[in-house]
Design a protein around this motif. Structure first.
Motif, short mmCIF file in Angstrom:
data_model
loop_
_atom_site.label_atom_id
_atom_site.label_comp_id
_atom_site.label_asym_id
_atom_site.label_seq_id
_atom_site.Cartn_x
_atom_site.Cartn_y
_atom_site.Cartn_z
N THR A 265 -5.32 -0.82 -0.12
CA THR A 265 -5.52 -0.23 1.21
C THR A 265 -6.78 -0.79 1.86
OG1 THR A 265 -4.47 1.82 0.43
CG2 THR A 265 -5.77 1.95 2.45
N SER A 266 -7.85 -0.95 1.10
CA SER A 266 -9.09 -1.51 1.64
C SER A 266 -8.87 -2.94 2.13
CB SER A 266 -10.18 -1.49 0.57
OG SER A 266 -10.47 -0.18 0.16
N SER B 13 0.84 -1.21 0.00
CA SER B 13 0.00 0.00 0.00
C SER B 13 0.87 1.25 0.00
CB SER B 13 -0.92 0.01 1.23
OG SER B 13 -1.82 -1.06 1.21
N LYS C 244 -5.33 5.27 -9.45
CA LYS C 244 -5.78 5.39 -8.08
C LYS C 244 -6.50 4.13 -7.60
CE LYS C 244 -4.54 9.59 -6.87
NZ LYS C 244 -3.62 9.83 -5.73
N ARG C 245 -7.14 3.40 -8.50
CA ARG C 245 -7.91 2.22 -8.10
C ARG C 245 -7.06 1.16 -7.41
NH1 ARG C 245 -11.67 -0.78 -12.38
NH2 ARG C 245 -12.89 1.13 -12.08
N LEU D 298 -4.49 1.48 -5.55
CA LEU D 298 -4.20 1.94 -4.20
C LEU D 298 -5.41 1.76 -3.28
CD1 LEU D 298 -2.37 3.29 -2.13
CD2 LEU D 298 -3.12 5.52 -3.02
N ARG D 299 -6.60 2.11 -3.79
CA ARG D 299 -7.81 1.96 -2.98
C ARG D 299 -8.08 0.50 -2.66
NH1 ARG D 299 -9.88 6.08 -6.54
NH2 ARG D 299 -10.86 4.48 -7.83
N VAL D 300 -7.88 -0.38 -3.65
CA VAL D 300 -8.14 -1.81 -3.44
C VAL D 300 -7.18 -2.39 -2.40
CG1 VAL D 300 -8.05 -4.08 -4.54
CG2 VAL D 300 -9.15 -2.17 -5.71
#
Length: 306
Positions: A222-223, A194, A215-216, A218-220
């Protein structure tokens, strides 16, 4: 009625039933979608497929557990007892491990958009997946030995949870080691990827002087790290506390042990909730699979109407 029996009947049974009813259709849809809709498999698809299969097999064990707890029955089949606990723990630790490889894949994709890194090849993903299954099974072997010894001690008439097992293997040492290798190390891997993705995106934004389109990932990633941190931490902390409370040197009163076991029971469905949430990640990883699956479902619906 003892508090653990109350929780098993009125908490574990409905929770496991709900998790099966929600998680099974989602994971089954993903597995069938990958088999029948996706023609060109990439490395991330292989990791996600292994994750979905692991979740699907685990979810199939929940109806029996839910029924036994609801009827206040004990598992009387030693084979079923061992298989159930084996599948449960293999899923627990394979899920986070495959999510680590998925995070690695997303990091490499951001770093090498042309997919020229050998780790992004499907063949490499197959090898990594096979080694992951092997590693998780090696981690679970001592637990199987503990279960067999515990069943023998109870004349094969009592199926205990991992935190209640007793045998030649040191339960506390093994539980702590399993927590470290199966949970903490992979969680650190998720956090590292992450950070690396965020750092790489920040560098790209500075170099290009515009907002990047990656950006996707990173969001995945991190989630996923947050999900496992929230769901797994209470379970592992309470499991180790529960195992420690059973040690002779702990010398805890029975009332305290009972409350520790009750809180530990509360964390178990929470830990297994990842199998219900994971299908969300499958649809977030890319538009191609989502579009193919929706198109396939629409075609089936049209044929059904015709």
């Amino acid at each position: 009625m003892e508090i653990d029996k109350v929780l098993e009947r009125y908490y574990l049974s409905p929770c496991y039933g709900i998790e099966f009813c929600i998680g099974f259709p989602g994971n089954l849809l993903v597995v069938l979608g990958y088999i029948f809709c996706l023609q060109e498999w990439q490395s991330c698809n292989i990791y996600l497929f292994n994750l979905a299969v692991s979740d699907l097999i685990f979810l199939c064990t929940l109806p029996r557990l839910s029924y036994l707890y609801a009827k206040e029955l004990k598992e009387t089949l030693p084979g079923a007892c061992i298989v159930n606990r084996y599948v449960l723990h293999v899923n627990l630790y394979s899920s986070i491990l495959f999510m680590v490889w998925l995070s690695m894949d997303r990091f490499l994709l951001v770093k090498h958009p042309t997919r020229n890194n050998f780790l992004l090849r499907p063949r490499t993903a197959l090898i990594v997946s096979g080694l992951s299954w092997l590693a998780v099974n090696v981690e679970i072997v001592p637990m199987i030995a503990l279960m067999i010894q515990d069943l023998q001690n109870h004349n094969y008439s009592r199926c205990e949870d991992f935190a209640s097992l007793k045998g030649d293997v040191n339960p506390l040492g093994y539980s702590l080691g399993l927590t470290m290798t199966g949970y903490i190390v992979p969680l650190l891997g998720l956090c590292v990827f992450s950070y690396q993705i965020a750092h790489l995106l920040q560098m790209q934004e500075r170099a290009l002087q515009r907002r990047t389109s990656y950006k996707r990932p990173l969001r995945v990633v991190t989630s996923a790290a947050v999900m496992f941190l929230v769901l797994y931490t209470p379970y592992h902390v309470l499991r180790n506390v529960r195992v420690a409370s059973q040690m002779s040197w702990a010398k805890l009163p029975e009332c305290t042990k009972m409350y520790i076991e009750a809180v530990y029971i509360l964390t178990r469905p929470l830990a297994f909730l990842h199998s219900v949430i994971n299908p969300i990640f499958y649809f977030l990883m890319g538009d191609k699979f989502r579009q193919l699956l929706i198109s396939k479902l629409r075609n089936i619906a049209r044929k059904t109407q015709s």
